[in-house]
Design a protein around this motif. Structure first.
Motif, PDB file in Angstrom:
ATOM      1  N   PRO A 122       0.802  -1.236   0.000  1.00 53.43           N
ATOM      2  CA  PRO A 122       0.000   0.000   0.000  1.00 53.43           C
ATOM      3  C   PRO A 122       0.828   1.276   0.000  1.00 53.43           C
ATOM      4  CG  PRO A 122      -0.090  -1.066   2.146  1.00 53.43           C
ATOM      5  CD  PRO A 122       0.590  -2.026   1.217  1.00 53.43           C
ATOM      6  N   ARG A 123       2.142   1.152   0.119  1.00 52.38           N
ATOM      7  CA  ARG A 123       2.998   2.346   0.057  1.00 52.38           C
ATOM      8  C   ARG A 123       3.381   2.678  -1.377  1.00 52.38           C
ATOM      9  NH1 ARG A 123       7.456   0.098   4.131  1.00 52.38           N
ATOM     10  NH2 ARG A 123       7.035  -1.669   2.738  1.00 52.38           N
ATOM     11  N   GLN A 124       2.992   1.822  -2.321  1.00 53.39           N
ATOM     12  CA  GLN A 124       3.302   2.037  -3.725  1.00 53.39           C
ATOM     13  C   GLN A 124       2.033   2.209  -4.548  1.00 53.39           C
ATOM     14  OE1 GLN A 124       5.951  -1.325  -4.843  1.00 53.39           O
ATOM     15  NE2 GLN A 124       7.360   0.283  -5.509  1.00 53.39           N
ATOM     16  N   ASN A 125       2.182   2.827  -5.716  1.00 54.93           N
ATOM     17  CA  ASN A 125       1.118   2.880  -6.700  1.00 54.93           C
ATOM     18  C   ASN A 125       1.376   1.802  -7.745  1.00 54.93           C
ATOM     19  OD1 ASN A 125      -0.115   5.215  -5.523  1.00 54.93           O
ATOM     20  ND2 ASN A 125       1.434   6.498  -6.494  1.00 54.93           N
ATOM     21  N   TYR A 126       0.303   1.332  -8.404  1.00 57.56           N
ATOM     22  CA  TYR A 126       0.434   0.250  -9.377  1.00 57.56           C
ATOM     23  C   TYR A 126      -0.372   0.544 -10.635  1.00 57.56           C
ATOM     24  CZ  TYR A 126       2.275  -2.421  -5.424  1.00 57.56           C
ATOM     25  OH  TYR A 126       3.028  -2.844  -4.350  1.00 57.56           O
ATOM     26  N   LEU A 127       0.124   0.045 -11.757  1.00 54.72           N
ATOM     27  CA  LEU A 127      -0.597   0.131 -13.019  1.00 54.72           C
ATOM     28  C   LEU A 127      -0.943  -1.291 -13.449  1.00 54.72           C
ATOM     29  CD1 LEU A 127       0.291   2.444 -16.024  1.00 54.72           C
ATOM     30  CD2 LEU A 127      -0.742   0.196 -16.327  1.00 54.72           C
TER      31      LEU A 127
ATOM     32  N   GLU B  58      -2.948  12.772 -18.592  1.00 54.70           N
ATOM     33  CA  GLU B  58      -3.028  13.631 -17.414  1.00 54.70           C
ATOM     34  C   GLU B  58      -3.719  12.907 -16.264  1.00 54.70           C
ATOM     35  OE1 GLU B  58      -5.144  17.831 -15.981  1.00 54.70           O
ATOM     36  OE2 GLU B  58      -5.459  17.054 -18.012  1.00 54.70           O
ATOM     37  N   SER B  59      -4.797  12.217 -16.583  1.00 55.72           N
ATOM     38  CA  SER B  59      -5.550  11.483 -15.571  1.00 55.72           C
ATOM     39  C   SER B  59      -4.719  10.361 -14.972  1.00 55.72           C
ATOM     40  CB  SER B  59      -6.826  10.914 -16.192  1.00 55.72           C
ATOM     41  OG  SER B  59      -7.541  10.129 -15.271  1.00 55.72           O
ATOM     42  N   ALA B  60      -4.006   9.612 -15.835  1.00 54.61           N
ATOM     43  CA  ALA B  60      -3.180   8.502 -15.360  1.00 54.61           C
ATOM     44  C   ALA B  60      -2.055   8.993 -14.454  1.00 54.61           C
ATOM     45  CB  ALA B  60      -2.610   7.745 -16.551  1.00 54.61           C
ATOM     46  N   CYS B  61      -1.378  10.070 -14.877  1.00 58.07           N
ATOM     47  CA  CYS B  61      -0.258  10.595 -14.081  1.00 58.07           C
ATOM     48  C   CYS B  61      -0.728  11.136 -12.739  1.00 58.07           C
ATOM     49  CB  CYS B  61       0.466  11.692 -14.869  1.00 58.07           C
ATOM     50  SG  CYS B  61       1.400  11.070 -16.287  1.00 58.07           S
ATOM     51  N   TYR B  62      -1.920  11.691 -12.698  1.00 55.63           N
ATOM     52  CA  TYR B  62      -2.444  12.212 -11.435  1.00 55.63           C
ATOM     53  C   TYR B  62      -2.576  11.098 -10.399  1.00 55.63           C
ATOM     54  CZ  TYR B  62      -5.451  14.613  -8.085  1.00 55.63           C
ATOM     55  OH  TYR B  62      -5.962  15.161  -6.936  1.00 55.63           O
ATOM     56  N   VAL B  63      -3.057   9.940 -10.836  1.00 52.46           N
ATOM     57  CA  VAL B  63      -3.230   8.805  -9.920  1.00 52.46           C
ATOM     58  C   VAL B  63      -1.891   8.177  -9.571  1.00 52.46           C
ATOM     59  CG1 VAL B  63      -4.221   6.499  -9.673  1.00 52.46           C
ATOM     60  CG2 VAL B  63      -5.573   8.312 -10.732  1.00 52.46           C
ATOM     61  N   LEU B  64      -1.040   7.970 -10.574  1.00 52.65           N
ATOM     62  CA  LEU B  64       0.214   7.249 -10.368  1.00 52.65           C
ATOM     63  C   LEU B  64       1.268   8.066  -9.632  1.00 52.65           C
ATOM     64  CD1 LEU B  64       0.537   5.452 -13.822  1.00 52.65           C
ATOM     65  CD2 LEU B  64      -0.376   4.527 -11.684  1.00 52.65           C
ATOM     66  N   GLN B  65       1.121   9.392  -9.609  1.00 56.47           N
ATOM     67  CA  GLN B  65       2.125  10.240  -8.969  1.00 56.47           C
ATOM     68  C   GLN B  65       1.752  10.662  -7.549  1.00 56.47           C
ATOM     69  OE1 GLN B  65       2.837  13.537 -11.644  1.00 56.47           O
ATOM     70  NE2 GLN B  65       3.868  12.267 -13.172  1.00 56.47           N
TER      71      GLN B  65
ATOM     72  N   THR C  16       6.287   3.163 -11.911  1.00 54.32           N
ATOM     73  CA  THR C  16       5.190   2.398 -11.321  1.00 54.32           C
ATOM     74  C   THR C  16       5.255   0.931 -11.717  1.00 54.32           C
ATOM     75  OG1 THR C  16       3.795   4.376 -11.523  1.00 54.32           O
ATOM     76  CG2 THR C  16       2.694   2.285 -11.063  1.00 54.32           C
ATOM     77  N   PRO C  17       5.210  -0.007 -10.782  1.00 57.69           N
ATOM     78  CA  PRO C  17       5.211  -1.436 -11.132  1.00 57.69           C
ATOM     79  C   PRO C  17       4.005  -1.789 -12.000  1.00 57.69           C
ATOM     80  CG  PRO C  17       5.663  -1.138  -8.795  1.00 57.69           C
ATOM     81  CD  PRO C  17       5.237   0.202  -9.313  1.00 57.69           C
ATOM     82  N   LEU C  18       4.253  -2.639 -12.972  1.00 62.38           N
ATOM     83  CA  LEU C  18       3.191  -3.137 -13.847  1.00 62.38           C
ATOM     84  C   LEU C  18       2.638  -4.444 -13.292  1.00 62.38           C
ATOM     85  CD1 LEU C  18       4.798  -2.522 -17.354  1.00 62.38           C
ATOM     86  CD2 LEU C  18       2.554  -1.676 -16.644  1.00 62.38           C
ATOM     87  N   VAL C  19       1.316  -4.592 -13.342  1.00 62.49           N
ATOM     88  CA  VAL C  19       0.680  -5.807 -12.838  1.00 62.49           C
ATOM     89  C   VAL C  19      -0.238  -6.366 -13.923  1.00 62.49           C
ATOM     90  CG1 VAL C  19      -0.759  -6.829 -11.039  1.00 62.49           C
ATOM     91  CG2 VAL C  19       0.703  -4.865 -10.494  1.00 62.49           C
ATOM     92  N   PRO C  20       0.046  -7.564 -14.455  1.00 56.16           N
ATOM     93  CA  PRO C  20      -0.862  -8.170 -15.445  1.00 56.16           C
ATOM     94  C   PRO C  20      -2.068  -8.801 -14.762  1.00 56.16           C
ATOM     95  CG  PRO C  20       0.995  -9.623 -15.041  1.00 56.16           C
ATOM     96  CD  PRO C  20       1.240  -8.385 -14.210  1.00 56.16           C
ATOM     97  N   ALA C  21      -3.214  -8.697 -15.397  1.00 59.83           N
ATOM     98  CA  ALA C  21      -4.435  -9.328 -14.884  1.00 59.83           C
ATOM     99  C   ALA C  21      -5.195  -9.938 -16.053  1.00 59.83           C
ATOM    100  CB  ALA C  21      -5.306  -8.307 -14.152  1.00 59.83           C
ATOM    101  N   PHE C  22      -5.560 -11.200 -15.927  1.00 57.89           N
ATOM    102  CA  PHE C  22      -6.331 -11.860 -16.979  1.00 57.89           C
ATOM    103  C   PHE C  22      -7.667 -12.306 -16.413  1.00 57.89           C
ATOM    104  CE2 PHE C  22      -7.777 -15.040 -19.937  1.00 57.89           C
ATOM    105  CZ  PHE C  22      -7.425 -14.495 -21.164  1.00 57.89           C
TER     106      PHE C  22
ATOM    107  N   ILE D 119       5.498  -6.302 -11.662  1.00 58.08           N
ATOM    108  CA  ILE D 119       6.753  -6.301 -12.408  1.00 58.08           C
ATOM    109  C   ILE D 119       7.475  -4.991 -12.092  1.00 58.08           C
ATOM    110  CG2 ILE D 119       7.802  -6.361 -14.698  1.00 58.08           C
ATOM    111  CD1 ILE D 119       5.192  -7.685 -15.690  1.00 58.08           C
ATOM    112  N   PRO D 120       8.613  -5.034 -11.366  1.00 60.78           N
ATOM    113  CA  PRO D 120       9.311  -3.794 -11.014  1.00 60.78           C
ATOM    114  C   PRO D 120       9.749  -3.022 -12.261  1.00 60.78           C
ATOM    115  CG  PRO D 120      10.169  -5.674  -9.783  1.00 60.78           C
ATOM    116  CD  PRO D 120       9.289  -6.231 -10.850  1.00 60.78           C
ATOM    117  N   VAL D 121       9.622  -1.694 -12.189  1.00 58.93           N
ATOM    118  CA  VAL D 121       9.991  -0.830 -13.310  1.00 58.93           C
ATOM    119  C   VAL D 121      10.890   0.287 -12.797  1.00 58.93           C
ATOM    120  CG1 VAL D 121       9.125   0.791 -15.025  1.00 58.93           C
ATOM    121  CG2 VAL D 121       7.880  -1.331 -14.598  1.00 58.93           C
ATOM    122  N   GLN D 122      12.000   0.498 -13.480  1.00 60.07           N
ATOM    123  CA  GLN D 122      12.912   1.573 -13.099  1.00 60.07           C
ATOM    124  C   GLN D 122      12.435   2.887 -13.713  1.00 60.07           C
ATOM    125  OE1 GLN D 122      16.978   0.860 -14.138  1.00 60.07           O
ATOM    126  NE2 GLN D 122      17.739   2.733 -13.188  1.00 60.07           N
ATOM    127  N   LYS D 123      12.313   3.899 -12.882  1.00 55.08           N
ATOM    128  CA  LYS D 123      11.787   5.187 -13.329  1.00 55.08           C
ATOM    129  C   LYS D 123      12.769   5.889 -14.259  1.00 55.08           C
ATOM    130  CE  LYS D 123       9.683   9.461 -11.623  1.00 55.08           C
ATOM    131  NZ  LYS D 123       9.253  10.219 -10.421  1.00 55.08           N
TER     132      LYS D 123
END
Length: 335
Positions: A100-105, A167-174, A219-225, A289-293
């Motif tokens: 919960p200390r991180q944001n996820y996509l 803009e909407s995505a960055c607002y949530v992820l940042q 932001t870490p990437l998370v796949p969902a099927f 999936i960890p992602v380097q900024k």
């Protein structure tokens, strides 16, 4: 003396479940038009002031869909969504913890005809999202044009839907405090044209914008099927290259929304109608999936992360497909 009440009959439960799904389909196929008609129509009645005041509020509030929206706990916990969950039924499966200390996509696949699994799992609490992922606030992206409809926009935002722009995505992820999950149906409206039972074709091979967005925000990437998402409706045959498919693609480019010609069962009969079949949906959320900024990632860096995402999504599908009656010889196809 203790009084015991008889449990509700199964037929009543099924009627309530069917009604809840019918209400949901109406909300996306007809409520938008009704809201527009009500907004315009009120101007020609003695209640014109209501529309005038809403128009002023709309102008002030116009940026809200791009600023995280405005969710309503009351609507997200409404009992109608639990009946909708039980109609199919729909379940949400966690395979890894989310900090919960991180944001996820989250990349959600496939779109299906009406994205039932994405809506119910991320825009309501019917499948227990908050219990599975404590401390995480979900958001689901939706085409921006739907937020231009009066009254309907407020209904959408109350569930956690936000507009599908950068803009909407960055607002949530940042958000620095973390604890936010942004779900993107990567295949979008175009992928809905391939939604039919037994189809595992994903419009993902050349869709890399969400990967670039994740890298830019670190932001870490998370796949969902979502197993079963494509099994809810039959669709008129529209193979790639056919006249119907070209018309659908042309209209999708103009309007931004696709127009799949789908059908399933009716409300009171099972032969034909717009009600989805009672087929289970199980949305499996994979590991992050960890992602380097990096603010300006190169094409090679984006391609590397994108390929890793494809591999993780394929692995998630292969690992769980046997549990959900997917034939052993069926594999994901990326186009």
């Amino acid at each position: 003396m203790k009084i015991e009440f008889a449990p509700r009959s199964v037929p009543l439960q099924r009627r309530l479940q069917t009604a809840s799904v019918a209400q949901w389909i109406f909300s996306f196929l007809g409520l938008a038009q009704c809201c527009t008609a009500a907004f315009v129509g009120l101007f020609f009645t003695r209640f014109w002031l209501l529309s005038a005041l809403y128009a002023a509020w709309w102008l002030i509030d116009r940026e809200k869909p791009s600023k995280g929206g405005r969710r309503s706990r009351l609507l997200r916990n409404c009992v109608v969504w639990r009946y909708m969950r039980d109609y199919f039924p729909i379940t949400l499966v966690k395979t890894a913890e989310l900090d919960p200390r991180q944001n996820y996509l989250v990349g959600f696949h496939p779109h299906g005809v009406l994205a039932a699994g994405a809506f119910l799992n991320f825009c309501t609490e019917a499948s227990g999202f908050s219990k599975l992922f404590p401390g995480i606030t979900p958001h689901l992206m939706m085409l921006s044009l739907w937020f231009r409809i009066p009254f309907f926009r407020d209904y959408l935002m109350s569930g956690g839907l936000v507009s599908s722009d950068k803009e909407s995505a960055c607002y949530v992820l940042q958000k620095p405090e973390g604890g936010n999950l942004l779900a993107i149906i990567v295949g979008g409206a175009q992928e809905a044209l391939d939604a039919r039972p037994g189809s595992y074709t994903l419009l993902l091979k050349n869709r890399k914008g969400f990967v670039r967005l994740a890298i830019q925000n670190g932001t870490p990437l998370v796949p969902a099927f979502s197993f079963g998402e494509n099994d809810l409706f039959d669709q008129v045959n529209n193979p790639r290259g056919s006249c119907l498919r070209r018309i659908q693609h042309f209209l999708q480019q103009i309007m931004g929304i696709s127009l799949p010609l789908f059908h399933a069962r009716g409300i009171f009969q099972y032969s034909f109608g717009l009600m989805p079949y009672r087929r289970p949906i199980c949305t499996v959320v994979g590991k992050p999936i960890p992602v380097q900024k990096k603010y300006r990632p190169s094409e090679e860096e984006v391609d590397q992360v994108h390929q890793k995402y494809l591999n993780e999504l394929s692995e998630l599908f292969e690992k769980h497909k046997a549990k959900y009656n997917v034939p052993e010889d069926c594999h994901l196809e990326f186009v």
